[in-house]
Design an enzyme around this catalytic site. Structure first.
Site, PDB file in Angstrom:
ATOM      1  N   LYS A 116      -3.561  -5.223  15.934  1.00 34.27           N
ATOM      2  CA  LYS A 116      -3.213  -4.398  14.782  1.00 34.27           C
ATOM      3  C   LYS A 116      -3.655  -2.949  14.999  1.00 34.27           C
ATOM      4  CE  LYS A 116      -1.904  -3.703  10.483  1.00 34.27           C
ATOM      5  NZ  LYS A 116      -0.497  -3.835  10.058  1.00 34.27           N
TER       6      LYS A 116
ATOM      7  N   LYS B  47       6.310 -10.955   5.228  1.00 35.23           N
ATOM      8  CA  LYS B  47       6.552 -11.287   3.817  1.00 35.23           C
ATOM      9  C   LYS B  47       7.264 -12.623   3.691  1.00 35.23           C
ATOM     10  CE  LYS B  47       6.625  -6.484   2.267  1.00 35.23           C
ATOM     11  NZ  LYS B  47       5.806  -6.053   3.407  1.00 35.23           N
TER      12      LYS B  47
ATOM     13  N   LYS C  56      -2.049  -8.559   4.450  1.00 36.96           N
ATOM     14  CA  LYS C  56      -2.113  -8.589   2.985  1.00 36.96           C
ATOM     15  C   LYS C  56      -1.266  -9.695   2.391  1.00 36.96           C
ATOM     16  CE  LYS C  56       0.761  -6.217   0.928  1.00 36.96           C
ATOM     17  NZ  LYS C  56       2.151  -6.383   0.428  1.00 36.96           N
TER      18      LYS C  56
ATOM     19  N   GLY D  64       0.818  -1.217   0.000  1.00 38.60           N
ATOM     20  CA  GLY D  64       0.000   0.000   0.000  1.00 38.60           C
ATOM     21  C   GLY D  64       0.844   1.255   0.000  1.00 38.60           C
ATOM     22  N   ASN D  65       2.022   1.184   0.644  1.00 38.21           N
ATOM     23  CA  ASN D  65       2.901   2.340   0.696  1.00 38.21           C
ATOM     24  C   ASN D  65       3.558   2.642  -0.646  1.00 38.21           C
ATOM     25  OD1 ASN D  65       2.651   3.127   3.457  1.00 38.21           O
ATOM     26  ND2 ASN D  65       3.768   1.303   4.030  1.00 38.21           N
TER      27      ASN D  65
END
Length: 346
Positions: A146, A292, A230, A28-29
């Protein structure tokens, strides 16, 4: 689907059905870069840069599925909802997530359409607002972790907690912030539609922000206020589609050992076993590269062939094996590594 221990179950679609397919998880960044305010013009400019790299892969003959983060955009949606709550009804987190999927999907689709048209490639593009099933009994639902939304003063935080029963935590340097659950993704509701679109040659944007978290209720689905990682959702979608390559686009060219230390060194081609050992040794922090790498390993353990982690600027080179970090099953990694050593020795 997710099995016991958080590992993905066997893939439903074979790679022969979806030959030469890459799922690219875009952060998103990447649409809002450091120092930017996140205006539509800024996000569109960044989307075009990302699109240019992706179209390079389309030109190379690959089918593409794109997933994306939505952290900054959802934060902005929540802030707008809160600031305008005295004039219009506020929106829940799941609705804000859906809105951000539409926003980012539109920007990416338009950027891709422009780049594809410039390359004279008539590839259709579609953005699918995606729901992701989570379990009501997931332990994370009882243990929010979160952070989302803006920072509050102590007084404002206490008021939000009283009015909305939010879970609030203190950030020692910046104030107070709401936290929500981050449950495991279990199932992609729109999976069959996404699969049909990809098989038809459509470039699909899906599972934005991990998907809108929903639970099964009364024969249908009900949104819940939570955030799905994500990269975990992307790994699940990549596994269920049976893609050939799961590519994670990030803000670094490689995965590094001893990141930001004098001994920092990049990983080029590594085996699953090596990456697991580095992960267990704490090389990849939870708030940075950790999710990730964890998602990459999930995909490979479910039968995936290859994971690439690199910046969007080097995506094409990374897919060609000339840049980025490649994570492969053990025997394949050894063969590829040996080939690189022979080439280097010449």
């Amino acid at each position: 689907m997710v099995g016991e221990g958080g590992r993905l179950r066997k893939r439903r679609t074979t790679s022969s059905e979806l030959r030469s397919t890459i799922l690219i998880a875009v952060g998103g960044n990447s649409l809002i870069r450091a120092g930017e305010k996140g205006s539509v013009a800024e996000q569109m400019s960044n989307a075009r840069r990302t699109a240019a790299a992706i179209v390079g892969l389309v030109r190379g003959g690959y089918r593409i599925v794109i997933t994306h983060g939505n952290g900054p955009q959802v934060g902005a949606q929540l802030l707008r909802s809160e600031r305008a709550s005295d004039q219009v009804p506020g929106q829940t987190l799941d609705v804000c997530g859906a809105a951000s999927q539409g926003e980012i999907g539109y920007l990416l689709a338009q950027a891709l359409q422009r780049e594809l048209a410039a390359a004279a490639m008539p590839v259709p593009v579609v953005s699918v607002v995606t729901q992701t099933v989570v379990s009501v009994s997931d332990p994370a639902m009882e243990h929010p972790s979160k952070p989302i939304g803006p920072f509050y003063s102590r007084a404002d935080a206490e008021e939000k907690k009283r009015l909305f029963a939010w879970t609030i935590v203190e950030d020692a340097s910046r104030g107070y912030r709401r936290i929500v659950p981050s449950p495991e993704p279990v199932e992609i509701v729109e999976l069959a539609v996404i699969r049909e679109l990809v098989n038809a040659g459509v470039l699909v944007i899906a599972c934005g922000g991990g998907g809108i978290p929903v639970v099964r209720a009364n024969g249908g689905y009900k949104g819940v206020e939570a955030v799905i990682d994500k990269d975990r959702a992307s790994a699940l979608l990549a596994s269920e589609l049976g893609v050939d390559i799961f590519a994670i686009s990030t803000d670094t060219d490689y995965v590094y050992l001893d990141y930001k230390k004098p001994t920092q060194r990049p990983l080029t081609c590594v085996s699953v076993e090596e990456m697991e050992a580095y992960y267990r040794a704490g090389q990849f922090p939870p708030g940075n590269m950790g999710p990730k790498v964890e998602s990459a390993l999930r995909f490979l353990h479910s039968g995936g062939k290859e994971v690439i982690i690199s910046s969007y600027e080097h995506l094409c080179e990374a897919v060609a094996g000339r840049a980025g970090t490649r994570i492969l099953p053990g025997s394949v990694a050894q063969a590829v590594g040996g080939a690189h050593e022979k080439v280097s020795a010449k």
